[in-house]
Design a protein around this motif. Structure first.
Motif, PDB file in Angstrom:
ATOM      1  N   THR A  66       0.843  -1.189   0.000  1.00  0.00           N
ATOM      2  CA  THR A  66       0.000   0.000   0.000  1.00  0.00           C
ATOM      3  C   THR A  66       0.887   1.251   0.000  1.00  0.00           C
ATOM      4  O   THR A  66       1.743   1.420   0.880  1.00  0.00           O
ATOM      5  CB  THR A  66      -0.901   0.027   1.240  1.00  0.00           C
ATOM      6  N   LEU A  67       0.712   2.051  -1.024  1.00  0.00           N
ATOM      7  CA  LEU A  67       1.506   3.298  -1.149  1.00  0.00           C
ATOM      8  C   LEU A  67       0.626   4.484  -0.815  1.00  0.00           C
ATOM      9  O   LEU A  67      -0.481   4.609  -1.357  1.00  0.00           O
ATOM     10  CB  LEU A  67       2.051   3.430  -2.575  1.00  0.00           C
ATOM     11  N   SER A  68       1.133   5.243   0.027  1.00  0.00           N
ATOM     12  CA  SER A  68       0.371   6.455   0.419  1.00  0.00           C
ATOM     13  C   SER A  68       0.822   7.643  -0.430  1.00  0.00           C
ATOM     14  O   SER A  68       1.977   7.747  -0.820  1.00  0.00           O
ATOM     15  CB  SER A  68       0.596   6.761   1.896  1.00  0.00           C
ATOM     16  N   VAL A  69      -0.069   8.472  -0.698  1.00  0.00           N
ATOM     17  CA  VAL A  69       0.230   9.697  -1.487  1.00  0.00           C
ATOM     18  C   VAL A  69       0.606  10.839  -0.527  1.00  0.00           C
ATOM     19  O   VAL A  69      -0.167  11.163   0.393  1.00  0.00           O
ATOM     20  CB  VAL A  69      -0.993  10.085  -2.334  1.00  0.00           C
ATOM     21  N   GLU A  70       1.784  11.282  -0.732  1.00  0.00           N
ATOM     22  CA  GLU A  70       2.248  12.338   0.151  1.00  0.00           C
ATOM     23  C   GLU A  70       2.124  13.708  -0.539  1.00  0.00           C
ATOM     24  O   GLU A  70       2.522  13.873  -1.679  1.00  0.00           O
ATOM     25  CB  GLU A  70       3.719  12.112   0.516  1.00  0.00           C
ATOM     26  N   PRO A  71       1.626  14.637   0.167  1.00  0.00           N
ATOM     27  CA  PRO A  71       1.422  15.961  -0.419  1.00  0.00           C
ATOM     28  C   PRO A  71       2.670  16.821  -0.525  1.00  0.00           C
ATOM     29  O   PRO A  71       2.677  17.872  -1.124  1.00  0.00           O
ATOM     30  CB  PRO A  71       0.375  16.573   0.517  1.00  0.00           C
ATOM     31  N   VAL A  72       3.724  16.250   0.115  1.00  0.00           N
ATOM     32  CA  VAL A  72       4.956  17.084   0.106  1.00  0.00           C
ATOM     33  C   VAL A  72       5.554  17.044  -1.272  1.00  0.00           C
ATOM     34  O   VAL A  72       5.745  15.991  -1.820  1.00  0.00           O
ATOM     35  CB  VAL A  72       5.952  16.557   1.139  1.00  0.00           C
ATOM     36  N   CYS A  73       5.952  18.151  -1.810  1.00  0.00           N
ATOM     37  CA  CYS A  73       6.454  18.221  -3.187  1.00  0.00           C
ATOM     38  C   CYS A  73       7.899  18.781  -3.244  1.00  0.00           C
ATOM     39  O   CYS A  73       8.385  19.122  -4.322  1.00  0.00           O
ATOM     40  CB  CYS A  73       5.550  19.138  -4.001  1.00  0.00           C
ATOM     41  N   SER A  74       8.638  18.751  -2.166  1.00  0.00           N
ATOM     42  CA  SER A  74      10.021  19.233  -2.235  1.00  0.00           C
ATOM     43  C   SER A  74      10.897  18.162  -2.804  1.00  0.00           C
ATOM     44  O   SER A  74      10.563  16.984  -2.803  1.00  0.00           O
ATOM     45  CB  SER A  74      10.484  19.631  -0.823  1.00  0.00           C
ATOM     46  N   LYS A  75      12.034  18.493  -3.315  1.00  0.00           N
ATOM     47  CA  LYS A  75      12.962  17.526  -3.919  1.00  0.00           C
ATOM     48  C   LYS A  75      13.461  16.552  -2.901  1.00  0.00           C
ATOM     49  O   LYS A  75      13.583  15.363  -3.176  1.00  0.00           O
ATOM     50  CB  LYS A  75      14.127  18.313  -4.561  1.00  0.00           C
ATOM     51  N   PHE A  76      13.740  16.998  -1.717  1.00  0.00           N
ATOM     52  CA  PHE A  76      14.230  16.100  -0.674  1.00  0.00           C
ATOM     53  C   PHE A  76      13.161  15.092  -0.291  1.00  0.00           C
ATOM     54  O   PHE A  76      13.425  13.904  -0.153  1.00  0.00           O
ATOM     55  CB  PHE A  76      14.664  16.943   0.546  1.00  0.00           C
TER      56      PHE A  76
END
Length: 356
Positions: free
Chosen positions: A28-38
């Protein structure tokens, strides 16, 4: 934003892989809202670690499945080898049996051909025998007809020979009698010649005596007992228990017995003797009697055993004074109690002994 779009495409691709792969583990993969390169690289690394772990588990499962499939294939291969060996052995046996059956069928076919030939030959012989039998039958028939003719001729000839023998025997007897008579005549001629004179004298004396005794003879004739007698046999079916009717009349002087009623009617006063002879059926007990009018002059009882093997008969008689017009009969049993054969007669007879 660019990283976020790449991340979404990767997640979508990965989800498609997971959807069409039949593995036990579910990722199960969760979608993360963080969009930074790191954050993107961190998440990518984390996903790659998870993917590696998942691939490793998937390899183990695939390897285990392959091992199980190989074991099953080896077992199937061994079973196939065993089945192939058994089938080969059975096929060889079947081939051997088929060969034996084929040989047997060929032998039977040859035998049937031989039997058919023999039957044809036998049929021809039977026809010849039937023709010969027919000829023999016709010959026998002709011989039989000839034998009948010969037998008839022999019968006629035998009868003629018997008649000739009888005539010859009679002729011989006659010749013998004539010869004996001639010898006797020759021997007695001289004696007869001497006796002729004596006879002439005796004839004269006899004539005188006849003349003297003619009156005595007429008196004797007048006082002579009349001839009254009868004898009848064979009881008829309509006989009753009171009177047995005997239909065949052997003797009936003075016509005093009636063969229709079975009754004797005395024509004159006198002393009569009556006799009866009766034969009875098996297994019965009967009474019988002789009656003058209503009075019994003889009676009795007779028992025939049930197990008797032949006809049983009895006879009885009586002497009685019977007046003119009195009726005498035999009775006491019905016709069904009587038994009569060719040699066993039922009969009734009587005779006048002396007038009174």
């Amino acid at each position: 934003m660019q990283y976020c779009r790449k991340m979404e495409r990767f997640e979508t691709f990965f989800c498609v892989i997971l959807l069409f792969c039949p593995f036990k583990s579910v990722l199960t993969l969760s979608v993360e809202p963080v969009c930074s390169k790191f954050a993107y690289e961190e998440q990518l690394l984390e996903k790659m670690v998870r993917m590696e772990f998942f691939v490793e588990n998937m390899q183990k499962d695939v390897q285990k499945s392959i091992t199980n499939v190989m074991d099953g294939m080896n077992g199937i291969k061994e079973k196939n080898v065993e089945i192939t060996d058994n089938l080969s052995e059975k096929i060889e046996k079947v081939d051997l049996k088929v060969e034996n059956v084929t040989n047997t069928m060929n032998g039977l076919k040859d035998k049937n051909t031989e039997v058919a030939d023999n039957l044809s030959e036998l049929h021809g012989k039977i026809q010849e025998v039937e023709l010969k039998v027919e000829n023999v039958t016709d010959t026998i028939k002709g011989i039989k007809e000839k034998n009948h003719e010969i037998t008839d001729n022999l019968s006629v000839l035998h009868e003629k020979i018997e008649n000739v023998d009888l005539k010859v025997e009679n002729a011989l007897d006659t010749m013998k009698g004539i010869k004996e008579k001639n010898s006797e005549v020759v021997d007695n001629l001289s004696e007869l010649h001497g006796k002729m004179k004596k006879l002439e004298l005796k004839v004269e004396n006899i004539v005188d005596k006849i003349d003297r005794n003619s009156n005595d003879i007429e008196e004797i004739k007048a006082s002579k007992t009349p001839a009254v007698a009868f004898n009848a046999r064979v009881a008829v079916k309509y006989s009753g228990s009171s009177t047995v009717v005997f239909s065949i009349v052997i003797l009936n002087e003075d016509k005093a017995y009636n063969d229709k009623t079975g009754i004797f009617t005395a024509p004159i006063d006198g002393v009569y003797q009556f006799n009866a002879h009766l034969c009875f059926a098996r297994g019965i007990e009967v009474e019988y009697y002789l009656k003058v009018g209503d009075r019994s002059i003889a009676s009795g009882e007779y028992i025939v055993p049930q197990g008797a093997t032949d006809t049983k008969c009895t006879s009885f008689s009586a002497v009685a004074l019977v007046r003119k017009g009195e009726k005498v009969r035999v009775g006491g049993m019905s016709f069904k109690n009587l038994d009569q054969e060719i040699d066993d007669w039922n009969s009734f007879s009587g005779v006048l002994i002396q007038t009174v």
